[in-house]
Motif scaffolding. Sequence first.
Motif, PDB file in Angstrom:
ATOM      1  N   ARG A 128      23.973  56.254   3.870  1.00  0.00           N
ATOM      2  CA  ARG A 128      25.440  56.133   3.905  1.00  0.00           C
ATOM      3  C   ARG A 128      25.899  54.866   4.642  1.00  0.00           C
ATOM      4  O   ARG A 128      27.005  54.383   4.408  1.00  0.00           O
ATOM      5  CB  ARG A 128      26.062  57.403   4.502  1.00  0.00           C
ATOM      6  N   GLU A 131      25.650  52.613   1.619  1.00  0.00           N
ATOM      7  CA  GLU A 131      26.686  52.995   0.642  1.00  0.00           C
ATOM      8  C   GLU A 131      27.529  54.124   1.236  1.00  0.00           C
ATOM      9  O   GLU A 131      27.188  55.300   1.097  1.00  0.00           O
ATOM     10  CB  GLU A 131      26.063  53.446  -0.683  1.00  0.00           C
ATOM     11  N   LYS A 133      30.177  55.696   0.467  1.00  0.00           N
ATOM     12  CA  LYS A 133      30.805  56.711  -0.387  1.00  0.00           C
ATOM     13  C   LYS A 133      29.837  57.806  -0.848  1.00  0.00           C
ATOM     14  O   LYS A 133      30.242  58.756  -1.528  1.00  0.00           O
ATOM     15  CB  LYS A 133      31.429  56.055  -1.626  1.00  0.00           C
ATOM     16  N   LEU A 134      28.565  57.684  -0.497  1.00  0.00           N
ATOM     17  CA  LEU A 134      27.600  58.715  -0.883  1.00  0.00           C
ATOM     18  C   LEU A 134      27.962  60.059  -0.244  1.00  0.00           C
ATOM     19  O   LEU A 134      28.412  60.116   0.898  1.00  0.00           O
ATOM     20  CB  LEU A 134      26.190  58.313  -0.454  1.00  0.00           C
ATOM     21  N   LYS A 237      36.749  48.085  -5.108  1.00  0.00           N
ATOM     22  CA  LYS A 237      35.299  48.242  -5.071  1.00  0.00           C
ATOM     23  C   LYS A 237      34.923  49.558  -4.390  1.00  0.00           C
ATOM     24  O   LYS A 237      35.376  49.819  -3.269  1.00  0.00           O
ATOM     25  CB  LYS A 237      34.691  47.062  -4.319  1.00  0.00           C
ATOM     26  N   LEU A 239      31.392  50.890  -4.759  1.00  0.00           N
ATOM     27  CA  LEU A 239      29.994  50.772  -4.332  1.00  0.00           C
ATOM     28  C   LEU A 239      29.393  49.434  -4.757  1.00  0.00           C
ATOM     29  O   LEU A 239      29.905  48.770  -5.662  1.00  0.00           O
ATOM     30  CB  LEU A 239      29.145  51.933  -4.860  1.00  0.00           C
ATOM     31  N   ASP A 240      28.308  49.074  -4.063  1.00  0.00           N
ATOM     32  CA  ASP A 240      27.588  47.820  -4.331  1.00  0.00           C
ATOM     33  C   ASP A 240      26.294  48.068  -5.090  1.00  0.00           C
ATOM     34  O   ASP A 240      25.913  47.282  -5.947  1.00  0.00           O
ATOM     35  CB  ASP A 240      27.196  47.132  -3.012  1.00  0.00           C
ATOM     36  N   LYS A 241      25.595  49.126  -4.710  1.00  0.00           N
ATOM     37  CA  LYS A 241      24.256  49.386  -5.235  1.00  0.00           C
ATOM     38  C   LYS A 241      24.313  50.253  -6.486  1.00  0.00           C
ATOM     39  O   LYS A 241      25.277  50.982  -6.719  1.00  0.00           O
ATOM     40  CB  LYS A 241      23.397  50.123  -4.193  1.00  0.00           C
ATOM     41  N   ILE A 243      23.089  53.568  -8.135  1.00  0.00           N
ATOM     42  CA  ILE A 243      22.592  54.875  -7.689  1.00  0.00           C
ATOM     43  C   ILE A 243      21.831  55.491  -8.860  1.00  0.00           C
ATOM     44  O   ILE A 243      22.405  55.781  -9.899  1.00  0.00           O
ATOM     45  CB  ILE A 243      23.740  55.823  -7.272  1.00  0.00           C
ATOM     46  N   PRO A 256      27.757  49.965 -10.782  1.00  0.00           N
ATOM     47  CA  PRO A 256      29.037  49.281 -10.579  1.00  0.00           C
ATOM     48  C   PRO A 256      29.146  48.028 -11.441  1.00  0.00           C
ATOM     49  O   PRO A 256      28.146  47.489 -11.899  1.00  0.00           O
ATOM     50  CB  PRO A 256      28.986  48.895  -9.096  1.00  0.00           C
ATOM     51  N   ILE A 293      28.648  60.949  -5.655  1.00  0.00           N
ATOM     52  CA  ILE A 293      29.791  60.221  -5.082  1.00  0.00           C
ATOM     53  C   ILE A 293      31.069  60.998  -5.428  1.00  0.00           C
ATOM     54  O   ILE A 293      31.657  60.798  -6.500  1.00  0.00           O
ATOM     55  CB  ILE A 293      29.870  58.776  -5.607  1.00  0.00           C
TER      56      ILE A 293
END
Length: 373
Positions: A128, A131, A133-134, A237, A239-241, A243, A256, A293
């Motif tokens: 977390r 990320e 928002k997980l 935005k 998330l970056d990664k 999942i 994303p 998420i």
Amino acid sequence: MKKIIIIGAGIIGLSISYYLKKSNFDVIVIEKDKAGMEASYASAGMLAAQSEFEFYEKFMDFCIKSRNMYPDFCKDIENNSGISVEYQKSGMIRPALNEEHEAHFKQNYEWQKNHGFEIEFLSGDELRKIEPKLSKKIISGLYTKNDGYVNNRKLMQALIAANKKNGVKIVENIQVTDYLIKNDTINGVKTNNGNFNADTVVNAAGAWSSLISPKLIPNFEVKPIRGQIVSLQANRKILDKVIFSSVLGKGGYIVPRKDNTIILGSTVEDVGFEKNTTKEGINSILKNCFDIIPELKNLKIIDKYCGFRPIASDSLPIIGKTSIENLIMATAHYRNGVLLAPITAKAVTEIIVNDKIIPEIKDFSVERLSKVN
């Protein structure tokens, strides 16, 4: 000038044509519909060379080698086309929602480390931090920093533009029905719009590849496996990664995009060429992703679509020469078509330019299927 026909204007066909044109061949790509609008369009663009595998197999090394070619592959195509393909070595998270997942991921972590692959096993709180928002339900998981994604639709636009700029002819809405063969040597293809002659033919027709001159090559069969996908729109935005929440074939993924769309997938359905989404399929994707998420529940669904992954009987690609002189296969990439485009293009180019079989594809010849069956 040697004339080459490539059947199929998906990511595999257009990557091959792009590199062959650099060797100054006369290249024509024949597409049954519109270029880039089948599996390559319906993909999520994941480059999951490590995250896709539950247990080690040699095929993983092939996938990692192709993933590692991606930065240069994208840069080359971007420079030629002027189109950004949004390649990101973002890293990929595999979250564990329960102790069974956690135990499996611990084993996965151990064998990947033993093979020298870069990977981390992290607690839920550590994930977390990467990320935020997980879901709080996530107790632990894997993090592979070298996996990532590309915007597959932008990549297809760039490939089409770069091919055309370099003089590759892309012919759309023409169906190849048969090969033209004389004395066990290819002479071209037969289509619903006349014959096209060539010195070499590459079959990169994906899920449709074994429908051309069926039974010509023993045990060559490629089936379509439908995958449904949902696209959501965020106004910022989230998330970056990537999942990758699939565990032993159950679950899905969240990818994303730069414009804040989020791609959710995917089903795995053996239903032939039935091109439609289903309520059950879409709902199963949404449920899985909302568990990972929760904030995704608040986003608007902007699209639902599907595509056909091409699969051979042993789930491995078919790349290389055939018993017909100058007929080459580049198909059956199943879930890894986008990922394997660079190395497949390299392999086919080596065959045609230097008559060389690179060692990485020795297990992927069409002849292996006769041995299996």
